[in-house]
Design a protein around this motif. Structure first.
Motif, PDB file in Angstrom:
ATOM      1  N   UNK A   1      69.789  36.508  76.662  1.00 15.02           N
ATOM      2  CA  UNK A   1      70.675  35.239  76.486  1.00 15.02           C
ATOM      3  C   UNK A   1      71.799  35.648  76.776  1.00 15.02           C
ATOM      4  N   UNK A   2      72.311  36.745  77.481  1.00 15.90           N
ATOM      5  CA  UNK A   2      73.602  36.864  77.962  1.00 15.90           C
ATOM      6  C   UNK A   2      74.619  37.726  77.488  1.00 15.90           C
ATOM      7  N   UNK A   3      74.381  38.465  76.406  1.00 17.78           N
ATOM      8  CA  UNK A   3      75.269  39.221  75.739  1.00 17.78           C
ATOM      9  C   UNK A   3      74.833  40.842  75.794  1.00 17.78           C
TER      10      UNK A   3
ATOM     11  N   UNK B   1      74.215  41.175  68.245  1.00 19.23           N
ATOM     12  CA  UNK B   1      73.835  41.010  69.567  1.00 19.23           C
ATOM     13  C   UNK B   1      72.772  39.939  69.748  1.00 19.23           C
ATOM     14  N   UNK B   2      71.772  39.829  68.839  1.00 18.47           N
ATOM     15  CA  UNK B   2      70.834  38.722  68.745  1.00 18.47           C
ATOM     16  C   UNK B   2      71.560  37.360  68.537  1.00 18.47           C
ATOM     17  N   UNK B   3      72.190  37.538  67.328  1.00 17.44           N
ATOM     18  CA  UNK B   3      72.776  36.188  66.929  1.00 17.44           C
ATOM     19  C   UNK B   3      73.709  35.562  67.798  1.00 17.44           C
ATOM     20  N   UNK B   4      74.915  36.436  68.415  1.00 17.88           N
ATOM     21  CA  UNK B   4      75.869  35.999  69.215  1.00 17.88           C
ATOM     22  C   UNK B   4      75.315  35.699  70.584  1.00 17.88           C
ATOM     23  N   UNK B   5      74.225  36.288  71.184  1.00 21.05           N
ATOM     24  CA  UNK B   5      73.461  35.959  72.330  1.00 21.05           C
ATOM     25  C   UNK B   5      73.146  34.702  72.262  1.00 21.05           C
ATOM     26  N   UNK B   6      72.310  34.205  71.508  1.00 27.40           N
ATOM     27  CA  UNK B   6      71.637  32.978  71.334  1.00 27.40           C
ATOM     28  C   UNK B   6      72.700  31.821  70.841  1.00 27.40           C
TER      29      UNK B   6
ATOM     30  N   UNK C   1      62.391  46.423  65.101  1.00 25.43           N
ATOM     31  CA  UNK C   1      63.270  45.269  64.919  1.00 25.43           C
ATOM     32  C   UNK C   1      64.605  45.328  65.520  1.00 25.43           C
ATOM     33  N   UNK C   2      65.231  46.344  65.487  1.00 26.63           N
ATOM     34  CA  UNK C   2      66.589  46.020  66.266  1.00 26.63           C
ATOM     35  C   UNK C   2      66.728  46.317  67.700  1.00 26.63           C
ATOM     36  N   UNK C   3      65.627  46.779  68.134  1.00 21.84           N
ATOM     37  CA  UNK C   3      65.543  46.852  69.723  1.00 21.84           C
ATOM     38  C   UNK C   3      65.012  45.401  70.224  1.00 21.84           C
ATOM     39  N   UNK C   4      64.115  44.651  69.318  1.00 19.40           N
ATOM     40  CA  UNK C   4      63.911  43.414  69.731  1.00 19.40           C
ATOM     41  C   UNK C   4      65.117  42.400  69.675  1.00 19.40           C
ATOM     42  N   UNK C   5      65.963  42.490  68.582  1.00 21.42           N
ATOM     43  CA  UNK C   5      67.368  41.965  68.658  1.00 21.42           C
ATOM     44  C   UNK C   5      67.926  42.077  69.913  1.00 21.42           C
TER      45      UNK C   5
END
Length: 215
Positions: free
Chosen positions: A174-176, A40-45, A163-167
């Motif tokens: 960022x839109x995801x 979610x973090x990686x794809x959002x950015x 950490x997971x919630x922050x991601x």
């Protein structure tokens, strides 16, 4: 992460852990209930900043490389053979799993998607427990909550949830938008990994030795 164990067992646990974790991600993706917190973090950015500039595969390789360099400074003892295997082979195993699932079930109904989600979450947590306990390296993301928990003397399951919630929050901003699967993994991966650590991985690798060391 400081205990030694039988090398054959550790190698088997690492190998099984990496393969099962990648296969679990395939089940997770085929459930269509969202991605895991780090994705979610990686794809959002990527979607917000880099989608028009680079392919996701190239971006993810660069992101993993940056995190690997960071981990070498703050979490070097968590790096090992499994870290590199995780970086370079996971994608292929995920693709193979998704292709196989799509072949046998091209349009899964809702009940089967729920089964895929449950299998993905449980197998991912079990697999993560295997290769974390084997101490032959963890993924570049998994190393972060491990180090924070050890340095701050905090329970791993709560650090992992944080950490997971922050991601998930960063990915959402960022839109995801997260799916229900994303939220389930954000809240339950930490506790489930810790459960599998205590109930299977540590007893399998160390037997009574770890209990004696703990005393």
């Amino acid at each position: 992460m400081e205990f030694s164990g039988d090398l054959k067992k550790r190698t088997a646990m690492t190998t099984a852990g990496v393969i099962l974790c990648a296969a679990a991600i395939g089940f997770f993706k085929c459930s269509c209930f969202g991605v895991d917190p780090f994705q979610c973090f990686a794809q959002g950015i990527w979607g917000h900043f880099f989608a028009e500039k680079a392919s996701y595969g190239f971006y993810y390789m660069i992101l993993s490389g940056i995190m690997l360099v960071l981990d070498l400074f703050i979490a070097r003892k968590c790096m090992g053979a499994a870290t590199l295997v995780n970086m370079f082979l996971t994608g292929y195993i995920v693709d193979f799993t998704c292709t196989a699932i799509s072949y046998f079930s091209p349009s899964p109904a809702l009940p089967l998607r729920i089964v895929f989600l449950a299998a993905g979450v449980l197998v991912m947590c079990f697999a993560s427990s295997l290769y974390m306990t084997s101490n032959l390296g963890v993924s570049v993301y998994d190393a972060i909550p491990i180090v924070i928990a050890e340095k701050r003397k905090l329970p791993f399951k709560f650090v992992r949830i944080g950490c997971d919630l922050l991601c998930v929050i960063i990915g959402t901003l960022t839109g995801l938008l997260p799916g229900i699967g994303t939220l389930i993994t954000a809240f339950f991966m930490g506790p489930l990994i810790e459960f599998f650590n205590h109930s299977f991985s540590e007893p399998f690798l160390f037997g009574k030795k770890k209990d004696n060391l703990a005393e």
